[in-house]
Every structure is written in structure tokens, then in C-alpha cells.
Design a protein around this motif. Structure first.
Motif, PDB file in Angstrom:
ATOM      1  N   LEU A  37       0.705  93.313  46.447  1.00 10.44           N
ATOM      2  CA  LEU A  37       1.540  91.889  46.434  1.00 10.44           C
ATOM      3  C   LEU A  37       0.705  91.001  46.383  1.00 10.44           C
ATOM      4  O   LEU A  37       1.089  89.721  45.861  1.00 10.44           O
ATOM      5  CB  LEU A  37       1.860  91.919  48.070  1.00 10.44           C
ATOM      6  CG  LEU A  37       3.336  92.737  48.339  1.00 10.44           C
ATOM      7  CD1 LEU A  37       3.555  92.571  49.784  1.00 10.44           C
ATOM      8  CD2 LEU A  37       4.425  92.370  47.490  1.00 10.44           C
ATOM      9  N   PHE A  78       6.289  96.779  57.298  1.00 13.10           N
ATOM     10  CA  PHE A  78       5.677  95.373  57.579  1.00 13.10           C
ATOM     11  C   PHE A  78       5.820  95.035  59.172  1.00 13.10           C
ATOM     12  O   PHE A  78       6.771  95.786  59.736  1.00 13.10           O
ATOM     13  CB  PHE A  78       6.620  94.460  56.904  1.00 13.10           C
ATOM     14  CG  PHE A  78       6.470  94.266  55.387  1.00 13.10           C
ATOM     15  CD1 PHE A  78       5.717  93.050  54.863  1.00 13.10           C
ATOM     16  CD2 PHE A  78       6.868  95.299  54.398  1.00 13.10           C
ATOM     17  CE1 PHE A  78       5.295  93.071  53.668  1.00 13.10           C
ATOM     18  CE2 PHE A  78       6.603  95.275  53.312  1.00 13.10           C
ATOM     19  CZ  PHE A  78       5.693  94.195  52.770  1.00 13.10           C
ATOM     20  N   ALA A 125      10.909  93.973  58.139  1.00 16.67           N
ATOM     21  CA  ALA A 125      11.570  93.419  56.830  1.00 16.67           C
ATOM     22  C   ALA A 125      12.570  94.341  56.157  1.00 16.67           C
ATOM     23  O   ALA A 125      12.819  94.752  55.198  1.00 16.67           O
ATOM     24  CB  ALA A 125      10.312  93.356  55.726  1.00 16.67           C
ATOM     25  N   LEU A 181      16.419  94.922  55.312  1.00 18.33           N
ATOM     26  CA  LEU A 181      17.536  94.146  54.675  1.00 18.33           C
ATOM     27  C   LEU A 181      18.447  93.901  55.771  1.00 18.33           C
ATOM     28  O   LEU A 181      19.188  94.548  56.372  1.00 18.33           O
ATOM     29  CB  LEU A 181      18.039  94.830  53.380  1.00 18.33           C
ATOM     30  CG  LEU A 181      17.180  95.084  52.156  1.00 18.33           C
ATOM     31  CD1 LEU A 181      17.833  95.307  51.005  1.00 18.33           C
ATOM     32  CD2 LEU A 181      16.271  93.746  52.105  1.00 18.33           C
ATOM     33  N   MET A 218      15.295  86.101  52.918  1.00 25.59           N
ATOM     34  CA  MET A 218      14.623  87.215  52.889  1.00 25.59           C
ATOM     35  C   MET A 218      12.945  87.184  52.471  1.00 25.59           C
ATOM     36  O   MET A 218      12.529  87.975  52.757  1.00 25.59           O
ATOM     37  CB  MET A 218      15.619  87.824  51.823  1.00 25.59           C
ATOM     38  CG  MET A 218      16.889  88.297  52.018  1.00 25.59           C
ATOM     39  SD  MET A 218      17.715  89.285  50.522  1.00 25.59           S
ATOM     40  CE  MET A 218      17.250  90.939  51.001  1.00 25.59           C
ATOM     41  N   ASN A 252      11.325  86.638  55.405  1.00 25.93           N
ATOM     42  CA  ASN A 252      11.336  87.575  56.486  1.00 25.93           C
ATOM     43  C   ASN A 252      10.546  88.908  55.906  1.00 25.93           C
ATOM     44  O   ASN A 252      10.394  89.880  56.256  1.00 25.93           O
ATOM     45  CB  ASN A 252      12.680  88.181  56.906  1.00 25.93           C
ATOM     46  CG  ASN A 252      13.319  87.325  57.732  1.00 25.93           C
ATOM     47  OD1 ASN A 252      12.508  86.397  58.355  1.00 25.93           O
ATOM     48  ND2 ASN A 252      14.462  87.409  57.895  1.00 25.93           N
ATOM     49  N   GLU A 253       9.930  88.442  54.579  1.00 23.57           N
ATOM     50  CA  GLU A 253       8.838  89.559  53.771  1.00 23.57           C
ATOM     51  C   GLU A 253      10.000  90.746  53.221  1.00 23.57           C
ATOM     52  O   GLU A 253       9.468  91.548  52.724  1.00 23.57           O
ATOM     53  CB  GLU A 253       8.003  90.153  54.940  1.00 23.57           C
ATOM     54  CG  GLU A 253       6.859  89.261  55.200  1.00 23.57           C
ATOM     55  CD  GLU A 253       5.788  89.856  56.007  1.00 23.57           C
ATOM     56  OE1 GLU A 253       6.077  90.750  57.045  1.00 23.57           O
ATOM     57  OE2 GLU A 253       4.642  89.786  55.584  1.00 23.57           O
ATOM     58  N   GLU A 254      11.183  90.454  53.225  1.00 25.12           N
ATOM     59  CA  GLU A 254      12.196  91.659  52.646  1.00 25.12           C
ATOM     60  C   GLU A 254      11.737  91.675  51.152  1.00 25.12           C
ATOM     61  O   GLU A 254      12.154  92.846  50.643  1.00 25.12           O
ATOM     62  CB  GLU A 254      13.677  91.097  52.911  1.00 25.12           C
ATOM     63  CG  GLU A 254      13.982  91.295  54.452  1.00 25.12           C
ATOM     64  CD  GLU A 254      15.430  90.985  54.756  1.00 25.12           C
ATOM     65  OE1 GLU A 254      16.362  90.900  53.982  1.00 25.12           O
ATOM     66  OE2 GLU A 254      15.360  90.025  55.984  1.00 25.12           O
ATOM     67  N   ASP A 306       9.205  91.048  49.652  1.00 22.15           N
ATOM     68  CA  ASP A 306       7.863  91.688  49.568  1.00 22.15           C
ATOM     69  C   ASP A 306       8.111  93.203  49.735  1.00 22.15           C
ATOM     70  O   ASP A 306       7.491  94.104  49.110  1.00 22.15           O
ATOM     71  CB  ASP A 306       6.931  91.326  50.595  1.00 22.15           C
ATOM     72  CG  ASP A 306       6.444  89.720  50.290  1.00 22.15           C
ATOM     73  OD1 ASP A 306       6.309  89.513  49.046  1.00 22.15           O
ATOM     74  OD2 ASP A 306       5.861  89.183  51.351  1.00 22.15           O
ATOM     75  N   ALA A 307       8.855  93.552  50.881  1.00 21.83           N
ATOM     76  CA  ALA A 307       9.144  95.190  51.111  1.00 21.83           C
ATOM     77  C   ALA A 307       9.640  95.671  50.034  1.00 21.83           C
ATOM     78  O   ALA A 307       9.254  96.749  49.460  1.00 21.83           O
ATOM     79  CB  ALA A 307      10.026  95.215  52.375  1.00 21.83           C
TER      80      ALA A 307
END
Lengths: 258, 377
Positions: A54, A88, A92, A94, B240, B243-245, B247-248
Motif C-alpha cells: 500500500l 486490517f 475494513a 465492506l 470506505m 475505514n481502510e476498506e 486499502d483492503a
């Protein structure tokens, strides 16, 4: 294969002019549960973000299974990204998909398995983390600990050989945390999954981590490497011994982790 | 002798007195605890007393305790009123001097070199250039995702797209209808007033038809979509991101554009022209209503309208709203993905999405105006 699952070579990370990590190097052998320890602000999370691609380190290289995640582009980068799972700290997940849909997401997007097979594979991972009963709930409807376990199930969806976990047991009650520790231990024991854990939960560290590096903000890098149970007794740095003994016996100025 | 006092929390009294010593001039005597509970009052008293006696000596021998607020008071007396601290007891004087050192160090570290106007201009231009480059790259990613989806129908994510289109379209019918109806009414009344002076009131039908269908219907609809859906897309994707979504997804090797952006852009691009058609209808019917109120039978006003409104106007109006819908929803998604971290990031992303959406709509409309004029349509 003899090469390390993860090989970190002289990695430096800086934000603008402020250097967070400098010259960090270590190898994680296959099958090991490896800890990245350190206080707040020591660069654990920055290092992890580099490991999972990342963030690009400002210098140095990171090899996953012998291939550089730093320099990989295009399809090679996708292959590397799909070779590991990552959970995470905050889960994380959805938010508009159920726990099952989240756990199935990598299978839905990255495999051409028929829908029944994807469902079965995702449910198997949910059972592994003890979330079968919550499969059809939304992330907002389950507890923080369940979100973390669901994130672990998603990270395991493609049965990766390498797992990155950011603070997996932080904020969990002791029993759930212990169960999660046991699960991680089992994954590495039975399936040979290499696991890299970023944490400062010492109970987990001593329970599951084979070897660890300890980062310190003041040193901008590693201050100790080895088995945490031994480091706790015999690390050459007083700060490391104190860190692993929950701060006992260390009260000098600048004794915090900064 | 002036004396001001107040009982401290511990029963001790904090007093501020202005007196004078034969050889040293005015002396401000502080006594009792100087802490958060007592400093506010002592501060006001000392300010008032020292207003008439600058350069007084400080006598703090009677101070029984002093916290940071007390030190701030002593520092204030010295720097603001020129009080002389030489009479302070040694420990207090020591703490005061350390307090001042730390305060100055903090002020130094806070100070940033001020950017000159030219530097600011350069930074602004560079930021603008970077933003344009990001928008172009983003557009490319969206087009590529669209291309991939054209080859593989699974990538349309039909159910998600339909849900988003429902939210962006059907749920906006009320507000789009209302705004366009009222706008049509306003134009018809104002236009009718002016045209009546020339005895040409019947041409309100021409005006309302062309204005609503070709210009204002698409624009007003797009602005409503920017406010409702562009901001919602930015907030969703911004959350998103926070919330690091996102990144995920990236660590799974999933690009956010095909997964998150494409359904939203498709939904916006489909919903906006349909909404615009509905808005045009509302605006035009408002015009016809005004005309019938002015005594024109529907046969006359309607006939006039059909005569003035060529299919070309309608095609241009719909084409515009397709472009507007795509722009507004795409820039909404982009602003969401660009969201920073922290609690204000999502709100900021939504605001930027609405602003950028409206600007893009107006700019695109200007481009349409030039192109259609040159082409003579």
C-alpha cells in the motif's frame, strides 16, 4: 523452497522530511509466526503498509516469496497481492455487504468458481473463525471482535500461504483473543501458513509468536530481533526488556516509546 | 491600599493587593493559592490594579501554591505590565523562567515560514495541475473499466447498479419535478410579462420549450443530482477510504474503479437523463399552466410549443444530461477516493464533490453552447 516468505532489505520510510524507519532488515522464514512489535509511533503500521504494497518505502526492497512487491507492476503486482491475505485492524469489511459476502469477496472477484463452490469455500472459512451463525449479518450488526474474525476469514478466503495481521487481538476480550491466538497457531501448524503479526498485545506475542523484531521510535528501526520469550529475559537493550515486561523496571527519562 | 480577595477552594484566600514600598515604588502583593480555581479572578484584579501602576514590583512570598495557570498569570504580569519579578521566591522564579522558556520554544516550533504571494500562487497552480492530471487518469481508469465490462457482462454488477440508479433517480423525482416546475413557472411569468408588452405573449410557449428542454432542465437536474448523489457517492467512498476498506480491496488486488466507481457512474449516467426528461416535462407543463391562466387555450399554447420545439432541442437536452450525469457521478466518486484520513475527511469530500460537480456541469454546458453554435444546431 529455501527462500524466505518475506524478506525486508534495508527499508526506510519517511513522510516528507520526517524519517520514521531507517535501514530496517529482516527475513521471515516460511511457516513461522513472526511478530512486528513496538510502541505507538514506532512505524509498525508504516512498515506493514509497505509489506502489503500500500506504500512504497523511500529506500530498500521487500520480497514476498522472492519477488519484489516494491517494484512489481501490472500483472506481476496483482499476482503478488493475491498471494497473501491481510486483515486490517478495524476489519475494513465492506459495510453494505453481509459477513458471508465479505468473506466471499475475493472468491467472487478473483476466481471463476461456480457460485455454490464460492459459497462453500467462504462458509468453511467462516466456520474456521467461528462465525457461521453471523454469516447473513451486516458488519454494523456484529461486535468488534466478530468484525475482526470476519476480516480474518476474508483474508483466508483464497487459502493464502502468507498472512498479514494488523493488531488481530487488540480490543478483544481475553477469551476471544485467546481463541484467535489458537486459530493463528493452528493455521501455521496445520497449513504451514506464514503469519506476520503487527501487535503490542504481549499476551498474544508470548502465546503465538516464534520470532519478532522490536521497533522503537527513537531508534527509527529495529532495536531487537529474536524469540520474544528470550528477549524478555536477555535482550541487550534495557528498553526492550522493559517493553516486553510491560514497562516494569524501566522509568528513566525518555522511557516511553515516544 | 487596594485589596481584592477571594476564598480559594481550600479555605485559604487568594489576595491581590497594590501597595507601595518607600524605596521601590508600587508593589503588587499576591498571596494564597494561585491555581485554576483562583487565577481567573486574580487575573482581572491584577489587570485592573496594574493598569495604573506599570512597572510595579511583584511580591509573591505569600503564594502558597502555584500551578501552570498561576505561572501564566505571573508571566502575563511580567510581559504585559512590566512587573518586576525580582522579588519572587527562588523556586517560583525558577519555575517562571522555565515556563517562559517553554512558552517561547513552543511559539518558535509553531511558527512556519510564511509563504509569499508568488509561492502561494505557484502552489495553487501546481495543486490545480495535479488535480486535473488525477481527473484525467481517473477518467481513463473509468473508461478502461467500462471497456472491460463491455466484454464481460458479469462486471456490470447489475443488481448493485440498479439499486444505485434507483437511489439516484427514482428517489429524486420529487425534488427534480418541484424545482423544474417552479423554474418553468418563474420563466413563464417573467417572460410573459415582457412579451405581453409587444403583444407577443403567445411566444412564451416557444421560450419555455426551448429554455427548459435545451438549457435549464438538464442543468437544474444535474445540479440536483450533484447535490444528492454526487455528494452521496463521495461520502460513501470517502467513508470506505477512511475505514481502510479501499486499502483492503487494493491488498486483495482489486482495483476500486471497476468495483466501486463503475456501478455509480453507470447509475448516474442512466438516471440523470431520465430525471432530466421528467424535469423538462414539469417545466414545460408549468409554462402551459401559466399560459392557460393568462387566457390561452391549451390548443393554442400546446400548438405553439410543438411548433417551436424541434426534435433537435430534445436530443441536445438529453445528450447534455447524459454528459452531466457522467461528470457529476464520476467526480463524486473521485472526490470520495481522494478523501484523506480523519473525521473531517468525509464531509470535505462530499463538499468538494458538489462544488466540482456543479462547476463541471456549467463548463460542459458552455462547451455544448459553443459546439452547437458552431455546428448550427
Amino acid at each position: 523452497m529455501s527462500e524466505a516468505a518475506v524478506s525486508v532489505r534495508d527499508v526506510s520510510v519517511s513522510y516528507g522530511e520526517s524519517v520514521v524507519l531507517s535501514g530496517v532488515a529482516f527475513d521471515v522464514p516460511r511457516g513461522e509466526v513472526f511478530g512486528i512489535l513496538g510502541g505507538s509511533g514506532s512505524g509498525k503500521t508504516s512498515l506493514l503498509r509497505c509489506l502489503v504494497g500500500l506504500r512504497k518505502p523511500s529506500a530498500g526492497d521487500i520480497l514476498l516469496g522472492g519477488a519484489s512487491i516494491v517494484h512489481a507492476e501490472g500483472d506481476e503486482r496483482l499476482r503478488l497481492l493475491r498471494s497473501f491475505g491481510m486483515a486490517f485492524q478495524g476489519g475494513a469489511l465492506l459495510g453494505n455487504r453481509t459477513v458471508l459476502e465479505n468473506a466471499r469477496l475475493p472468491l467472487d472477484e478473483l476466481t471463476d468458481l461456480p457460485s455454490e463452490a464460492r459459497d462453500a469455500a467462504a462458509r468453511e472459512k467462516l466456520a474456521l473463525v467461528g462465525l457461521t451463525h453471523a454469516a447473513d449479518r451486516l458488519p454494523s450488526e456484529i461486535s468488534g471482535g466478530m468484525v475482526k474474525r470476519a476480516a480474518l476469514a476474508r483474508a483466508l478466503a483464497l487459502t493464502p500461504g502468507l498472512l498479514f495481521l494488523d493488531e488481530p487481538s487488540a480490543g478483544l476480550d481475553p477469551i476471544t483473543a485467546a481463541e484467535l491466538d489458537a486459530l493463528i497457531r493452528r493455521l501455521s501448524g496445520e497449513l504451514g501458513v506464514t503469519t506476520v503479526i503487527v501487535t503490542h498485545e504481549l499476551a498474544s506475542v508470548f502465546a503465538i509468536v516464534d520470532r519478532a523484531v522490536v521497533l522503537r521510535a527513537e531508534a527509527k528501526g529495529i532495536v531487537a530481533t529474536g524469540d520474544p520469550r528470550e528477549l524478555r529475559r536477555s535482550a541487550s537493550s534495557e528498553w526492550v526488556r522493559s517493553f516486553l515486561n510491560r514497562g516494569a523496571g524501566f522509568a528513566g527519562p525518555g522511557g516511553g516509546d515516544g | 491600599m487596594t485589596r481584592e480577595g477571594r476564598g480559594g477552594g481550600s479555605g485559604e484566600e487568594t489576595t491581590v493587593e497594590l501597595g507601595s514600598a518607600p524605596d521601590a515604588g508600587p508593589v503588587l502583593t499576591l498571596a494564597g493559592p494561585l491555581d485554576m480555581a483562583t487565577v481567573a479572578r486574580a487575573w482581572r484584579d491584577a489587570d485592573r490594579l496594574l493598569g495604573s501602576a506599570p512597572g510595579a514590583a511583584l511580591d509573591a512570598r505569600g503564594v502558597t501554591s502555584c500551578d501552570a495557570a498561576g505561572l501564566a498569570l505571573l508571566d502575563h504580569l511580567v510581559t504585559r505590565h512590566g512587573a518586576r519579578p525580582d522579588g519572587l521566591p527562588a523556586p517560583l522564579a525558577d519555575r517562571l523562567s522555565r515556563f517562559r522558556d517553554e512558552r517561547e520554544a513552543a511559539a518558535r516550533s509553531r511558527r512556519r515560514p510564511e509563504a509569499s504571494f508568488v509561492e502561494g500562487l505557484g502552489a495553487g497552480a501546481r495543486g490545480f495541475g495535479r488535480d486535473v492530471a488525477e481527473q484525467v487518469a481517473f477518467l481513463g481508469a473509468v473508461v478502461r473499466a467500462l471497456g472491460a465490462a463491455l466484454r464481460s457482462p458479469r462486471l456490470w454488477r447489475a443488481s448493485e447498479t440498479l439499486g444505485l440508479a434507483h437511489r439516484a433517480g427514482v428517489e429524486a423525482l420529487g425534488i427534480v419535478g418541484l424545482i423544474n416546475f417552479l423554474l418553468g413557472l418563474i420563466i413563464a411569468f417573467v417572460g410573459g410579462d415582457i412579451l405581453a408588452r409587444f403583444g407577443a405573449q403567445v411566444f412564451v410557449a416557444d421560450a419555455i420549450g426551448i429554455v427548459m428542454v435545451r438549457e435549464l432542465g438538464p442543468i437544474m437536474t444535474a445540479i440536483v443530482v450533484a447535490g444528492r448523489s454526487g455528494s452521496a457517492f463521495a461520502a460513501e467512498l470517502g467513508t470506505m477510504r477512511v475505514n481502510e476498506e479501499v486499502d483492503a480491496l487494493e491488498t486483495m488486488g482489486l482495483a476500486p474503479v471497476p468495483l466501486l466507481v463503475l456501478p455509480r457512474v453507470v447509475a448516474g449516467t442512466v438516471a440523470t437523463p431520465l430525471l432530466a426528461l421528467y424535469g423538462m416535462l414539469a417545466g414545460v407543463s408549468a409554462g402551459l399552466l401559466q399560459m392557460s391562466l393568462s387566457g390561452f387555450p391549451l390548443a393554442v399554447s400546446g400548438g405553439r410549443l410543438l411548433e417551436a420545439m424541434t426534435i433537435g432541442h430534445l436530443v441536445i437536452g438529453v445528450a447534455k444530461s447524459v454528459v452531466f450525469g457522467a461528470l457529476v457521478s464520476a467526480v463524486g466518486c473521485l472526490r470520495g477516493l481522494q478523501a484523506g484520513r480523519g473525521p473531517s475527511a468525509v464531509g470535505l469530500a462530499a463538499t468538494r464533490a458538489v462544488v466540482a460537480g456543479i462547476v463541471l456541469v456549467i463548463v460542459a454546458d458552455a462547451v455544448f453552447a459553443v459546439v452547437t453554435t458552431v455546428l448550427g444546431v
